[in-house]
Every structure is written in C-alpha cells, then in structure tokens.
Design a protein around this motif. Structure first.
Motif: not given
Length: 348
Positions: A17, A163, A214-215, A222-224, A218, A220, A194, A245, A248
């Motif tokens: 990322r 996360i 699902q780490f 779904e994650y945000y 996911l 974008e 997560l 994280p 974020e």
C-alpha cells in the motif's frame, strides 16, 4: 522525464500500500513510474532504461539483502536509489552485511525507525512519515451503516476496532485479555477485529467478538467502510515501525487507545489519543534478524482506558472527530511523499 521502478515485497500488505501511494504521488508530480515490482528482480534488463529505483522494504537483515544489492548496483552505475524503510526493534548484524551499512543510506518512516537504524550502524538521511489519501478515506464514510448491518451491529452500539496481521508483535493475545476485562465491566461495548487466520486463533477463549479473517484482502470501500463503522480504534500492538491503520483511523475521525511509545505517539497527539503507560520493554525475535522491541502494558489499564474513552467520545463526538481528521491531514500522502519527488528528480 525521470523514469523509475518502485520495488517492494508482495508478502506485506502494508508495504504494498505504501509503495502504491508513493508511486501515485510520483506520477502526479511528473515522474514516470515504469513499474511496481513485488520482488527485487535480478534481471539487469529490468533496470536498463530507468534513472533509478525507489525501494519500500522492511530493514530486516534476513530479507533485505536482495533489495539492498539492487540499490547498490544502481548507485554504482551512477543512477539514483531511494531506500524507504521501517523497523520494529533492533537489527541483528549478520555475516557479510558490512557493505549494506557502508555503501547505502536510508530514509526512515518515523523518528523511532531512524533511531533504531542508527543504533545498528546504518546511515539515515531523512525521516519521511507514511502518508495516506485522506480524501479517499473520507469518501467511504457512507458505508459505515451498511457495514454495521452486515456485522449484526446496531446503529447505537459502541464499537471498538482493531486491524492487524496475526504476528506475535501485534499483541492479539494481550488484546484478547483486554476484551475479556472490558466485557466484565461494560458488556455493551462491542469489538471487531480484522486479522488473519493466525490472529483469529488468539481470541478462542473470548466470547462476543466479531472476528474477520480477511486482513489484506478487503477492497478499498470495504476496508475504509469498516474503519468508519468504529467509534473508537484500539492499537494494542506491542511493536510498530509506524502504524498505518492507526493513522487511517484518525482520518476516519476515530480517536485511538494505544500504549504510550514511539512511533505511535509520533502519529497521534494527546488530543486525539488515549494513552496507556508502558510497564516494560522486552526484546524478542520471530523469524528473520530483528529483535522486536515489545512494549508491554497492563491489560487492566488498557481496558479501563477503553471504558473511559467510550464515555468521553459519546460526550464529545463531534469535537473529537474534527481533531482526529485535522491531525490526519498532517500526514496526507501528497504532503509527506512529495519529499520523494525531490530525491528522485534532483537527488535531494
């Protein structure tokens, strides 16, 4: 136009990322990013027609040598190499590593990383904090209500999220104890974690935790959307080189509970976090050649801080949200990663 290749490791979701975000900023600034490779290709033809490489890789002597070799070869040929790195403890010196410390220099992702690299004898030229796309995080706030519905959470539930991958240093076993203690005091607080299948195992003795395995998988949105569904973010990890994280979560307007150690306390402020005292520091290795610097805290104090934070957030939600987003904007990737444009284009 300056042309570069970005090198990173396909094995790390966070490194990939960062590499993609750095590449985005380079491209927006007129740099031709010819490719993003998830491995250090040994084929000389890959690098023949580029002006340099930008490496995004953990400083672990057990895995870093191929990346360092590519970097050194570029420098020998009179081209550019920027090596952007992180570490979560002390690097152990290994056989044949002298040239890495002698011939290369590094850009650290935090003051903490810089200090640990220098302890090992590495040359650090600059600290460039990780950045994120603040507007991209904000764009998926609308998904929070749908995520809660999918997870079986009510709109008025107070939700604490975490996360992280299932590594020992991420503190899942300690956080499981924290959750158990919170549930004894305030069972209305809900927890969502997560992680991966390895991390899920650490919560086998704790009930009423929503576990997502699902780490790193996911999308974008779904994650945000998940981040926005939290009311409070917990960062119970024992060691970090930065903690993306956590940043974020701030960008989503969520304050953070974390142990009070750098680099976590470099990213948050006292106005955007609830900090728990570190009781002891222990060095421990997993695979690789890093002695991870583990910052242990009292699970009871972490649990009490979550309960305190709940009351504070509920009373001051709008004010806290604004402070968190304001802090996150200091780490907008178009501000932090702009440094690399100068390094690649001008050697600055």
């Amino acid at each position: 136009m300056v042309s570069v290749i970005v090198l990173t490791s396909h094995r790390s979701a966070s490194l990939k990322r960062v590499a993609n975000d750095v590449a985005t900023v380079l491209r927006e600034s007129g740099v031709n990013v010819r490719d993003i490779l998830g491995y250090p290709s040994a084929d000389p033809a890959v690098y023949r027609d580029v002006d340099g490489v930008l490496v995004v890789m953990t400083f672990d002597p057990a895995w870093v040598t191929p990346f360092a070799f590519v970097c050194r070869e570029m420098l020998v040929k009179g081209k550019k190499c920027v090596f952007y790195t992180t570490i979560e403890g002390r690097a152990r010196r290994v056989h044949g590593d002298t040239w890495i410390y002698r011939d290369l220099s590094f850009v650290a992702n935090s003051r903490y990383t810089a200090s640990k690299l220098r302890e090992s004898g590495a040359v650090v030229t600059k600290v460039v904090y990780h950045g994120i796309d603040i507007d991209a995080v904000a764009a998926f706030e609308w998904r929070a209500r749908y995520v809660r519905r999918e997870l079986g959470l009510k709109s008025d539930d107070f939700v604490v999220g975490y996360i992280a991958g299932g590594y020992m240093r991420k503190g899942h076993d300690v956080f499981a104890e924290v959750i158990r203690l919170v549930q004894e005091r305030d069972p209305s607080i809900k927890f969502v974690v997560l992680t991966d299948s390895k991390g899920v195992e650490k919560y086998s003795e704790v009930g009423d935790v929503i576990l997502l395995d699902q780490f790193g998988k996911l999308s974008e949105d779904e994650y945000y959307g998940l981040l926005h569904s939290f009311d409070l973010y917990a960062q119970p990890s024992l060691a970090e080189g930065f903690g993306i994280p956590l940043l974020e979560a701030l960008a989503a307007g969520k304050p953070v509970v974390h142990a009070d150690y750098e680099p976590l306390s470099e990213v948050t402020t006292k106005e955007t976090s609830f900090r728990v005292r570190v009781r002891s520091v222990v060095y421990k290795s997993e695979i690789g050649a890093i002695d991870y610097e583990l910052h242990y805290y009292d699970p009871k104090e972490f649990a009490e801080m979550i309960i305190y934070a709940k009351d504070y957030v509920l009373k001051n939600r709008d004010e806290v949200r604004a402070r968190c987003i304001e802090r996150a904007r200091e780490f907008d990737m178009r501000k932090t990663y702009r440094e690399f444009v100068s390094m690649i284009s001008h050697g600055g």
